[in-house]
Write a protein that holds these residues in place. Structure first.
Motif, PDB file in Angstrom:
ATOM      1  N   VAL A  49     -10.258   7.665   6.102  1.00 15.04           N
ATOM      2  CA  VAL A  49      -9.505   6.863   6.941  1.00 15.04           C
ATOM      3  C   VAL A  49      -8.537   7.374   7.627  1.00 15.04           C
ATOM      4  O   VAL A  49      -7.873   8.501   7.426  1.00 15.04           O
ATOM      5  N   ARG A  50      -8.336   7.059   8.963  1.00 11.96           N
ATOM      6  CA  ARG A  50      -7.763   7.833  10.171  1.00 11.96           C
ATOM      7  C   ARG A  50      -6.189   7.192   9.783  1.00 11.96           C
ATOM      8  O   ARG A  50      -5.939   6.057  10.108  1.00 11.96           O
ATOM      9  N   VAL A  55      -4.814  13.500  11.167  1.00 14.88           N
ATOM     10  CA  VAL A  55      -4.489  13.191   9.750  1.00 14.88           C
ATOM     11  C   VAL A  55      -5.203  11.864   9.414  1.00 14.88           C
ATOM     12  O   VAL A  55      -5.473  11.132   9.952  1.00 14.88           O
ATOM     13  N   TYR A  56      -5.883  12.373   8.075  1.00 15.38           N
ATOM     14  CA  TYR A  56      -6.733  11.388   7.557  1.00 15.38           C
ATOM     15  C   TYR A  56      -6.387  11.227   6.080  1.00 15.38           C
ATOM     16  O   TYR A  56      -5.840  12.139   5.491  1.00 15.38           O
ATOM     17  N   ALA A  57      -6.834  10.310   5.324  1.00 16.77           N
ATOM     18  CA  ALA A  57      -6.453   9.992   4.135  1.00 16.77           C
ATOM     19  C   ALA A  57      -7.947   9.725   3.592  1.00 16.77           C
ATOM     20  O   ALA A  57      -8.844   9.169   4.061  1.00 16.77           O
ATOM     21  N   VAL A  73      -0.835   3.887  -1.002  1.00 19.56           N
ATOM     22  CA  VAL A  73      -0.491   2.901  -0.045  1.00 19.56           C
ATOM     23  C   VAL A  73       0.420   3.981   1.012  1.00 19.56           C
ATOM     24  O   VAL A  73       0.389   5.052   0.778  1.00 19.56           O
ATOM     25  N   LEU A  74       0.638   3.191   2.030  1.00 20.34           N
ATOM     26  CA  LEU A  74       1.140   3.810   3.294  1.00 20.34           C
ATOM     27  C   LEU A  74       2.292   4.960   2.945  1.00 20.34           C
ATOM     28  O   LEU A  74       2.467   5.955   3.469  1.00 20.34           O
ATOM     29  N   GLU A  75       3.201   4.368   2.342  1.00 16.47           N
ATOM     30  CA  GLU A  75       4.443   5.147   2.002  1.00 16.47           C
ATOM     31  C   GLU A  75       4.062   6.523   1.268  1.00 16.47           C
ATOM     32  O   GLU A  75       4.753   7.520   1.965  1.00 16.47           O
ATOM     33  N   VAL A  76       3.208   6.516   0.291  1.00 23.72           N
ATOM     34  CA  VAL A  76       2.733   7.765  -0.255  1.00 23.72           C
ATOM     35  C   VAL A  76       2.141   8.682   0.652  1.00 23.72           C
ATOM     36  O   VAL A  76       2.446   9.775   0.681  1.00 23.72           O
ATOM     37  N   LEU A  77       1.168   8.018   1.317  1.00 22.16           N
ATOM     38  CA  LEU A  77       0.364   8.915   2.152  1.00 22.16           C
ATOM     39  C   LEU A  77       1.096   9.538   3.392  1.00 22.16           C
ATOM     40  O   LEU A  77       1.136  10.547   3.711  1.00 22.16           O
ATOM     41  N   VAL A 125      -1.756   2.576   8.745  1.00 20.28           N
ATOM     42  CA  VAL A 125      -2.788   1.901   8.024  1.00 20.28           C
ATOM     43  C   VAL A 125      -2.995   0.377   8.496  1.00 20.28           C
ATOM     44  O   VAL A 125      -2.140  -0.353   8.179  1.00 20.28           O
ATOM     45  N   GLY A 126      -4.111   0.071   9.038  1.00 20.82           N
ATOM     46  CA  GLY A 126      -4.149  -1.172   9.405  1.00 20.82           C
ATOM     47  C   GLY A 126      -3.261  -1.559  10.366  1.00 20.82           C
ATOM     48  O   GLY A 126      -3.075  -1.139  11.488  1.00 20.82           O
ATOM     49  N   SER A 127      -2.289  -2.559   9.998  1.00 28.14           N
ATOM     50  CA  SER A 127      -1.356  -3.039  11.027  1.00 28.14           C
ATOM     51  C   SER A 127      -0.057  -2.321  10.671  1.00 28.14           C
ATOM     52  O   SER A 127       0.723  -2.504  11.313  1.00 28.14           O
TER      53      SER A 127
END
Length: 138
Positions: A49-50, A55-57, A73-77, A125-127
């Protein structure tokens, strides 16, 4: 038998320990356009996922939506991505207060303090989007 660039990138992603993958991790595997094509195919297959520019996850398929979603989750990424990009960050004021027990409000935004450094990198990530605060007025 030699592996294609796409197969080498997929193998490299699978062998990595963290959840965040940077485009620069694959520079030695081929030209910029070859890497772009391979990453595009991998994104479409749902393995990545971009998060932002380069930067990708690592991703998994969400059972409800049948679309790829990050495994964390976004915070960790975001924290892992910023550390990989050599940006020293700490938790934002709201998150720090919540973690320290000084507030019972759960922070709704992923906010990081960048100290005396300015950052304009967008990570989403998403919105949901990461926001930054700094110590210029301190």
């Amino acid at each position: 038998m030699t592996l294609s660039i796409k197969d080498r990138i997929i193998r490299s992603i699978a062998n990595r320990k963290g959840e965040v993958v940077l485009r620069t991790d694959f520079q030695q595997m081929g030209s910029a356009s070859q890497i772009s094509r391979a990453l595009k195919d991998i994104l479409e297959s749902g393995r990545l996922v971009r998060l932002g520019y380069g930067v990708y996850a690592k991703a998994k398929i969400n059972m409800l939506t049948n679309k790829p979603t990050p495994r964390e989750v976004l915070e960790v990424l975001a924290q892992e991505a910023l550390l990989r990009l050599n940006v020293n960050v700490s938790l934002g004021a709201a998150q720090k207060a919540y973690v320290d027990g000084k507030s019972t409000q759960i922070p709704m935004r992923a906010t990081f303090n960048t100290g005396r450094r300015r950052i304009s990198r967008k990570l989403t990530v998403g919105s949901r989007e990461v926001s930054y605060e700094n110590n210029y007025r301190a």
